[in-house]
Design a protein around this motif. Structure first.
Motif, PDB file in Angstrom:
ATOM      1  N   TRP A 144       0.818  -1.218   0.000  1.00  0.00           N
ATOM      2  CA  TRP A 144       0.000   0.000   0.000  1.00  0.00           C
ATOM      3  C   TRP A 144       0.847   1.262   0.000  1.00  0.00           C
ATOM      4  O   TRP A 144       0.307   2.368   0.106  1.00  0.00           O
ATOM      5  CB  TRP A 144      -0.964  -0.035   1.206  1.00  0.00           C
ATOM      6  CG  TRP A 144      -1.688  -1.332   1.203  1.00  0.00           C
ATOM      7  CD1 TRP A 144      -1.430  -2.423   1.973  1.00  0.00           C
ATOM      8  CD2 TRP A 144      -2.720  -1.720   0.288  1.00  0.00           C
ATOM      9  NE1 TRP A 144      -2.246  -3.466   1.614  1.00  0.00           N
ATOM     10  CE2 TRP A 144      -3.053  -3.057   0.586  1.00  0.00           C
ATOM     11  CE3 TRP A 144      -3.399  -1.063  -0.749  1.00  0.00           C
ATOM     12  CZ2 TRP A 144      -4.024  -3.751  -0.117  1.00  0.00           C
ATOM     13  CZ3 TRP A 144      -4.370  -1.763  -1.446  1.00  0.00           C
ATOM     14  CH2 TRP A 144      -4.674  -3.088  -1.123  1.00  0.00           C
ATOM     15  N   ALA A 145       2.165   1.095  -0.129  1.00  0.00           N
ATOM     16  CA  ALA A 145       3.051   2.262  -0.116  1.00  0.00           C
ATOM     17  C   ALA A 145       3.132   2.843  -1.529  1.00  0.00           C
ATOM     18  O   ALA A 145       4.028   2.512  -2.302  1.00  0.00           O
ATOM     19  CB  ALA A 145       4.431   1.853   0.397  1.00  0.00           C
ATOM     20  N   HIS A 146       2.162   3.684  -1.880  1.00  0.00           N
ATOM     21  CA  HIS A 146       2.131   4.277  -3.216  1.00  0.00           C
ATOM     22  C   HIS A 146       2.997   5.539  -3.253  1.00  0.00           C
ATOM     23  O   HIS A 146       3.336   6.092  -2.215  1.00  0.00           O
ATOM     24  CB  HIS A 146       0.691   4.647  -3.595  1.00  0.00           C
ATOM     25  CG  HIS A 146      -0.287   3.535  -3.411  1.00  0.00           C
ATOM     26  ND1 HIS A 146      -0.015   2.232  -3.743  1.00  0.00           N
ATOM     27  CD2 HIS A 146      -1.564   3.534  -2.916  1.00  0.00           C
ATOM     28  CE1 HIS A 146      -1.065   1.471  -3.466  1.00  0.00           C
ATOM     29  NE2 HIS A 146      -2.016   2.237  -2.959  1.00  0.00           N
ATOM     30  N   ASP A 147       3.273   5.955  -4.474  1.00  0.00           N
ATOM     31  CA  ASP A 147       4.083   7.172  -4.619  1.00  0.00           C
ATOM     32  C   ASP A 147       3.282   8.396  -4.196  1.00  0.00           C
ATOM     33  O   ASP A 147       2.207   8.669  -4.738  1.00  0.00           O
ATOM     34  CB  ASP A 147       4.488   7.352  -6.093  1.00  0.00           C
ATOM     35  CG  ASP A 147       5.597   6.378  -6.438  1.00  0.00           C
ATOM     36  OD1 ASP A 147       6.267   5.902  -5.507  1.00  0.00           O
ATOM     37  OD2 ASP A 147       5.755   6.083  -7.642  1.00  0.00           O
ATOM     38  N   HIS A 148       3.808   9.094  -3.244  1.00  0.00           N
ATOM     39  CA  HIS A 148       3.168  10.336  -2.793  1.00  0.00           C
ATOM     40  C   HIS A 148       4.098  11.002  -1.806  1.00  0.00           C
ATOM     41  O   HIS A 148       4.921  10.333  -1.172  1.00  0.00           O
ATOM     42  CB  HIS A 148       1.817  10.039  -2.108  1.00  0.00           C
ATOM     43  CG  HIS A 148       0.905  11.229  -2.059  1.00  0.00           C
ATOM     44  ND1 HIS A 148       1.069  12.272  -1.193  1.00  0.00           N
ATOM     45  CD2 HIS A 148      -0.189  11.522  -2.804  1.00  0.00           C
ATOM     46  CE1 HIS A 148       0.116  13.166  -1.395  1.00  0.00           C
ATOM     47  NE2 HIS A 148      -0.665  12.731  -2.382  1.00  0.00           N
ATOM     48  N   GLU A 149       3.941  12.300  -1.652  1.00  0.00           N
ATOM     49  CA  GLU A 149       4.727  12.968  -0.605  1.00  0.00           C
ATOM     50  C   GLU A 149       4.199  12.526   0.753  1.00  0.00           C
ATOM     51  O   GLU A 149       3.034  12.161   0.861  1.00  0.00           O
ATOM     52  CB  GLU A 149       4.499  14.481  -0.674  1.00  0.00           C
ATOM     53  CG  GLU A 149       5.180  15.156  -1.803  1.00  0.00           C
ATOM     54  CD  GLU A 149       4.381  16.353  -2.283  1.00  0.00           C
ATOM     55  OE1 GLU A 149       3.698  16.984  -1.444  1.00  0.00           O
ATOM     56  OE2 GLU A 149       4.437  16.610  -3.485  1.00  0.00           O
ATOM     57  N   PRO A 150       5.035  12.608   1.762  1.00  0.00           N
ATOM     58  CA  PRO A 150       4.559  12.239   3.104  1.00  0.00           C
ATOM     59  C   PRO A 150       3.389  13.132   3.530  1.00  0.00           C
ATOM     60  O   PRO A 150       3.372  14.329   3.222  1.00  0.00           O
ATOM     61  CB  PRO A 150       5.771  12.499   4.006  1.00  0.00           C
ATOM     62  CG  PRO A 150       6.948  12.505   3.092  1.00  0.00           C
ATOM     63  CD  PRO A 150       6.465  12.976   1.756  1.00  0.00           C
ATOM     64  N   VAL A 151       2.411  12.514   4.187  1.00  0.00           N
ATOM     65  CA  VAL A 151       1.268  13.253   4.724  1.00  0.00           C
ATOM     66  C   VAL A 151       1.084  12.781   6.157  1.00  0.00           C
ATOM     67  O   VAL A 151       0.999  11.582   6.408  1.00  0.00           O
ATOM     68  CB  VAL A 151      -0.014  12.969   3.901  1.00  0.00           C
ATOM     69  CG1 VAL A 151      -1.221  13.649   4.525  1.00  0.00           C
ATOM     70  CG2 VAL A 151       0.160  13.386   2.453  1.00  0.00           C
TER      71      VAL A 151
END
Ligand SMILES: O=C([O-])CC(=O)C(=O)O
Ligand SMILES: [Mg+2]
Length: 508
Positions: A408-415
């Motif tokens: 579930w670790a998709h590409d995205h900036e940390p939130v």
């Protein structure tokens, strides 16, 4: 024995617990006489037949005043009962009236348990009415009053019962296997009075509902879940075996509580834990055959996935919190599509909680999406985002993630927070499976409602105290637009002149 059973069955107006009604895939059996395999080890056993006074105290066969004249003669009951013969229907009506008089759900729970197994509860709590033990009546009551009694016999009331288990119960309702029994588990299984077991529900008490580590007091969970196997699945009670594995507890309150019924030590882990579990699983198969279903319930994440994977190829196993929850939630989402529109793949899912339930549900939704769209699951998983205690699960966290979170670790900036995640991911479906109550705040519900005309909000954590938000909050904060379902039940709520009935999505 068989003739006594037969006689008891004659003239009875009871729930049909015959082998016909066992779950599919179970072992074919003759009432009380089935064997999982022909050549398994069988303890030399002596049966005694209950009659007279003893029969009235036997939960399995007692019928109280419903014993017919013929049965009273045949089983030495003359004089032990007042002369009236009543129908089971009337018994049921009287009992429901009694149970409805208790104000507190836990009192109702205790009355039901008293009826099921005659376990001596603190009688000061149920003095108004003498509840007699009658297992058949217990199940009849449960079957005929499912909506009213399920929340009593199981979630949410069972949570409180587990918290107070030590002081409520004086007699066992299932089998306790602790570290003390290491090396002797097969013998312990043989101490249980029933031999022909088809389903075992087992917990180690480390993650009881959303209440955390309740150690040995987790026994309420296997007991309750198996009552549902009978009431809803038609499995005969004697084929069901509740087990609690006690490897200690890390709950300081319990360790310091003089009423605590379990081992007073910190939880065993690593090799000590896995050796006990491995002995247990081997003993189960040896004693009951390979067709016995072992349902893991309320294990902590760090053991749940591993046990399922480890024993999935050698035993018939099922993890209710991973697989059971996933099935009911997928069904709930599919049903809700009629209200919110679109297909599964048209929606974006955001979870709070990435443990057994969260990742289990996410995976099943992705699988179904993949089936429907014929896209690879790696692709459909991208429609699903998970937030855990450290924030949104994203690619940069890959290396530090537990294995079940990695897909579930998709590409995205940390939130960092759920609220921020709602704002950037813009989910159409928000699912809470974190075990932490009150985490769907006003801001979160407002945010998801500002993105969607009809946001689907599922607050799945149990019991009620751990629910991410209440039905009332979901309807109020979304101004009546949310389609809401929860794990623990909520009463209908009236908002601006309209009554809202929320859904319940629970792996009973
Ligand atoms: O048992 C229930 O009510 C649902 C469940 O599996 C859990 O919360 O662990
Ligand atoms: Mg559970």
């Amino acid at each position: 024995m068989e003739s006594t059973l037969k006689a008891l069955r004659e003239g009875e107006s009871v729930l049909d617990l015959s082998p016909r009604s066992t779950v599919s895939g179970g072992v074919e059996d003759v009432y009380g006489e089935d064997r999982a395999t022909e050549d398994q080890l069988v303890t030399p056993w002596s049966f005694s037949v209950a009659s007279g006074y003893t029969l009235l105290r036997d939960p399995q066969y007692n019928k109280g005043l419903a014993f017919t004249e013929k049965e009273r003669d045949a089983h030495y009951l003359r004089g032990l009962l007042p002369p009236t013969v009543v129908s089971q229907q009337l018994q049921e009506k009287q009992l429901m009236n009694n149970i409805r008089q208790y104000q507190v759900p836990l009192q109702k729970y205790m009355a039901m348990m008293e009826l099921q197994a005659g376990f001596s509860t603190h009688h000061d709590k149920i003095t108004q009415h003498e509840i007699e033990t009658n297992e058949r009546l217990f199940y009849k009551l449960l079957v005929d009053n499912v909506e009213e009694l399920l929340p009593i016999v199981y979630t949410p009331t069972v949570g409180e019962a587990c918290q107070k288990y030590g002081s409520i119960f004086k007699r066992p309702q299932g089998l306790y296997i602790s570290l003390k029994e290491k090396g002797k588990i097969l013998e312990v299984l043989k101490n249980w009075p029933e031999r022909s077991i088809q389903v075992i529900v087992v917990t180690d008490g480390e993650r009881i509902l959303g209440l955390g580590d309740l150690g040995c007091q987790g026994m309420g969970i296997p007991v309750g879940k198996l009552a549902l196997y009978t009431a809803l699945g038609g499995l005969r009670p004697s084929a069901c075996l509740p087990i609690t594995i006690d490897v200690g507890t890390n709950n300081e309150n319990l360790l310091n509580d003089e009423c605590y019924i379990g081992l007073r030590q910190k939880r065993a882990t690593g090799q000590e834990y896995s050796e006990l579990l491995s002995e247990f699983m081997a003993a189960v198969k040896q004693n009951y055959g390979e067709k016995v279903l072992v349902q893991f319930e309320d294990f902590a994440n760090h053991n749940a996935f591993e046990l399922l994977a480890k024993y999935g190829t050698s035993h018939l196993v099922f993890n209710d919190d991973i697989q059971g929850t996933a099935s009911v939630v997928l069904a709930g989402v599919v049903a809700a599509l009629k209200l919110i529109g679109g297909t599964l793949a048209d929606h974006t899912f955001l979870f709070l909680g990435a443990g057994e339930a969260g990742t289990g549900i996410a995976e099943l939704i992705a699988l179904e999406m993949s089936k429907q769209t014929k896209k690879p699951i790696e692709e459909t998983r991208k429609k699903i985002w998970l937030v855990d205690s450290k924030g949104l699960i994203v690619g940069s966290r890959q290396n530090s993630l537990q294995h079940f979170k990695k897909p579930w670790a998709h590409d995205h900036e940390p939130v960092g927070t759920l609220l921020e995640a709602v704002k950037v991911i813009k989910p159409t479906v928000l699912i809470g499976s974190s075990g932490v109550g009150k985490t769907f705040t006003k801001e979160v519900i407002e945010a998801v409602s500002s993105i969607n005309e009809k946001p689907l909000v599922m607050a799945l954590s149990n019991p009620t105290s751990q629910s991410e938000c209440t039905a009332e909050e979901a309807y109020q904060w979304s101004e009546g637009r949310a389609i809401f379902a929860s794990g623990s039940p909520f009463d209908p709520f009236e908002y601006k002149g309209k009554v809202y009935y929320s859904g319940q999505v629970l792996n009973w």
